[in-house]
Design an enzyme around this catalytic site. Structure first.
Site, PDB file in Angstrom:
ATOM      1  N   ASP A   1       0.830  -1.112  -0.046  1.00 59.27           N
ATOM      2  CA  ASP A   1      -0.035   0.019  -0.029  1.00 59.27           C
ATOM      3  C   ASP A   1       0.944   1.091  -0.020  1.00 59.27           C
ATOM      4  O   ASP A   1       1.901   0.959  -0.251  1.00 59.27           O
ATOM      5  CB  ASP A   1      -1.024   0.057   1.253  1.00 59.27           C
TER       6      ASP A   1
ATOM      7  N   HIS B   1       1.205  -8.687  -4.238  1.00 57.01           N
ATOM      8  CA  HIS B   1       0.209  -7.780  -3.554  1.00 57.01           C
ATOM      9  C   HIS B   1       0.973  -6.539  -3.500  1.00 57.01           C
ATOM     10  O   HIS B   1       1.292  -6.082  -2.213  1.00 57.01           O
ATOM     11  CB  HIS B   1      -0.301  -8.450  -2.194  1.00 57.01           C
TER      12      HIS B   1
ATOM     13  N   ASP C   1      -0.078 -18.115  -5.023  1.00 54.87           N
ATOM     14  CA  ASP C   1       0.395 -17.054  -5.957  1.00 54.87           C
ATOM     15  C   ASP C   1      -0.784 -16.028  -6.354  1.00 54.87           C
ATOM     16  O   ASP C   1      -1.383 -15.957  -7.578  1.00 54.87           O
ATOM     17  CB  ASP C   1       1.452 -17.135  -7.119  1.00 54.87           C
TER      18      ASP C   1
ATOM     19  N   GLU D   1       2.393 -10.416   0.024  1.00 59.39           N
ATOM     20  CA  GLU D   1       2.609  -8.907   0.443  1.00 59.39           C
ATOM     21  C   GLU D   1       3.991  -9.073   0.802  1.00 59.39           C
ATOM     22  O   GLU D   1       4.351  -9.559   1.982  1.00 59.39           O
ATOM     23  CB  GLU D   1       1.586  -8.375   1.113  1.00 59.39           C
TER      24      GLU D   1
END
Length: 620
Positions: free
Chosen positions: A168, A514, A562, A571
């Protein structure tokens, strides 16, 4: 009449009275001889005089006077000619040797740990926020977060820079500070290995980038503070539709939603961890006196704040408690106090770090399932290893010896728990140690343990200690390196799935990481908050490769999915990659290249006071 006598030269001696001269005649002849002898003879006359009757017709030999030696001119010319000929021959041979092409033995190829190290450091380039340097070398990234801090009406100060935490765009000070501390620790111990790999300048640049941002999050020029900016951005998990860093799926460069700043006024754990990061970095940058002193001053201010304003930064159900919840601040006091002592040499910090009450509150004596697990939340194990180093190399003695000996013994026990022969922690069938007891995202804990095992092994080697005891059994230091290697080798692909969990390393690695920036193409299209969801949910591999990212890892059965939407598998995080970098550099290169014994103690004064000067001479 004649008389014959014996000639001492072998011939007859004849005395003739007829030829004998009178005394007057002999006297006159003697006077003539004296006059002849008084004349100076030239060289020709001297040669006639010295030459025998048969030598007058021979050619005269020529000689050369060398000062200490007279030799024949002919011999002299032969000697000089011989020397000149030998010199000419030697020069000719040298010319031929230089002209012949040389076949150098090719250097040994870099080991896998060094190759992986290059990639693991690149992940930090991909996580940079703010104006990127020209040499960032991640083509799909650009400037981002250029209004961080300034866009928050209640804060109104620049918080541009730093690193995004994971997939993020949130900037969490707590895990990023731990990441900087780990990187600095690895540089202090293994700067020679970083230099050999050509990465010393790179890792120092990464540390400075992170520390420069941390200095912005509080008033670093002050001696006393009352707040810290702990976080930029939010990641609400309430399921609402308000745009934030988790609800939206956007490239950091395209973010247009609000990014609020979270401040804390009683956050001992965060402040002490930030102090540890700045203190450790000050040792890394001791060659830059001005910057190093700036870091030490900031660390001192932060540690004072951590002691004056007690509290957990993630208390009260804050946003951070859902992502990086801190369970205690006592371990940060021991950890931060240790680094403050090493950075300043101020013994009051060592007294604090070795206070038995502090150790008790930090959990040094009550064990538990997570005892010995080193992470962004629990720093006690790292502090124990660090203080064991102090005892091994400096042996400060009273009043620190008792608790240092305890920490040293506990470190030995923790190292024993990492070995396969003991059952403190389970292992997968593939051999991955389950330090988090089967919970998700295991690799971040594994790499930290691998680093501690490798560096502690090097401590023992540097202290000329061949091993340590686990109960009655003695184990050589090599088994610790073997443990570290097996775990890192698993991560690099030696596992049942034959998959590397470091992106870009090996032939098979996760392709659906991710990560917002990696999953959205840089194609000139601005995808809004929901517009990026199609990339989040796409089954196609990421269009951009986030090189060096270590993903969260497999489950307790060596399984791995995956899938981009499952962050528990795919992540990466700053803290995880920092541990990976530290473990890789510890294992890289030649095993005989151990730790730097002295740099970490550069600010520590002699442990014992200097003796007083001798008394003045006695005068009666």
């Amino acid at each position: 009449m004649s008389m014959y006598g014996r000639d001492p030269w072998g011939g007859p001696l004849e005395i003739s009275h007829a030829d004998s001269a009178t005394d007057d005649d002999r006297s006159r002849n003697l006077d003539l001889d004296r006059g002849a002898l008084s004349r100076t003879l030239d060289e020709t006359q001297q040669s006639w005089l010295l030459a025998g009757p048969g030598d007058q017709g021979k050619k005269k030999k020529k000689y050369v006077d060398l000062g200490c030696l007279i030799i024949s001119r002919k011999l002299f010319l032969w000697i000089v000619g011989g020397l000149l000929g030998a010199a000419a021959f030697a020069g000719f041979v040298t010319l031929i040797v230089k002209a012949v092409p040389r076949h150098h033995k090719p250097p040994l190829p870099p080991d896998n740990y060094t190759l992986a190290l290059h990639k693991a450091l690149m992940f930090f380039n991909a996580q940079r926020s703010g104006p990127l340097p020209r040499h960032n070398n991640v083509t799909w990234r650009g400037n981002s977060g250029m209004k961080d801090g300034l866009s928050d009406a209640a804060f109104r100060r620049s918080l541009v820079g730093g690193f995004y935490d994971a997939g993020d765009a949130i900037k969490f000070n707590f895990p990023s500070s731990f990441a900087m501390t780990m990187l600095s620790w690895s540089v202090i111990e293994y700067s020679t290995k970083y230099q050999a790999a050509g990465e010393l300048g790179h890792v120092r640049e990464i540390i400075k980038w992170g520390c420069d941002y941390l200095l912005k999050t509080f008033n670093s020029s002050a001696d006393t503070i009352d707040r810290i900016a702990a976080q930029v951005g939010t990641g609400s998990t309430t399921g609402g539709s308000s745009p934030n860093d988790h609800y939206c799926w956007m490239r950091p460069e395209d973010i247009d939603y609000p990014r609020p700043v979270t401040e804390c006024h009683a956050c001992s754990d965060l402040a002490a961890e930030m102090a540890a990061a700045l203190a450790a970095a000050s040792i890394v940058f001791k060659d830059n006196k001005k910057y190093s002193q700036k870091l030490v001053h900031g660390a001192t201010t932060l540690f004072k704040f951590s002691r004056d304003q007690r509290g957990r930064y993630s208390a009260g159900g804050s946003d951070a408690s859902f992502f990086y919840n801190s369970t205690s601040y006592w371990d940060e006091f021991v950890w931060g106090g240790s680094w403050m002592y090493l950075a300043t040499g101020n013994s009051s910090y060592l007294q604090l770090a070795t206070n038995p009450t502090m150790a008790k509150h930090a959990g040094a004596f009550w064990g538990g399932p997570d005892y010995g697990v080193f992470s962004w939340d629990n720093k006690l194990t790292g502090a124990q290893v660090l203080l064991s180093r102090l005892r091994l190399f400096l042996s400060p003695g009273y009043p620190y010896e008792e608790i240092l000996r305890t920490f040293h013994n506990q470190t030995s026990i923790i190292m024993c728990s990492y070995l396969p022969i003991f059952t403190s922690f389970n292992r997968t069938k593939g051999g991955l140690i389950q330090l988090n007891h089967g919970r998700p995202q295991p690799l971040q804990y594994v790499v930290n343990a691998a680093f501690l095992a490798a560096v502690y092994s090097d401590y023992l080697e540097a202290a000329d200690t061949p091993g340590w005891y686990c109960g009655p059994n003695f184990y050589p230091t090599g088994v610790l390196r073997d443990f570290a290697k097996t775990q890192i080798n698993y991560i690099l692909g030696k596992n049942p799935r034959k998959m590397s969990y470091v992106v870009g390393f090996g032939n098979k690695y996760p392709k659906h990481v991710h990560h917002r920036g990696a999953s959205i193409p840089k194609n000139g299209v601005h995808y809004n908050c929901k517009g990026g969801w199609k990339w989040r949910d796409s089954k196609k591999p990421n269009p951009n490769t986030v090189v060096g990212a270590m993903v969260a890892g497999p489950d307790r059965h060596d399984g791995f999915k995956d899938v981009r939407s499952n962050y528990n598998y795919t992540e990466p995080t700053l803290a995880g990659n920092a541990g990976l970098v530290a473990a890789l550099v510890a294992l890289s290169g030649h095993e005989n290249t151990g730790v730097d014994k002295n740099t970490i103690f550069s600010a520590v004064p002699p442990m014992f006071p200097t003796p007083p000067p001798p008394p003045a001479p006695w005068k009666p």
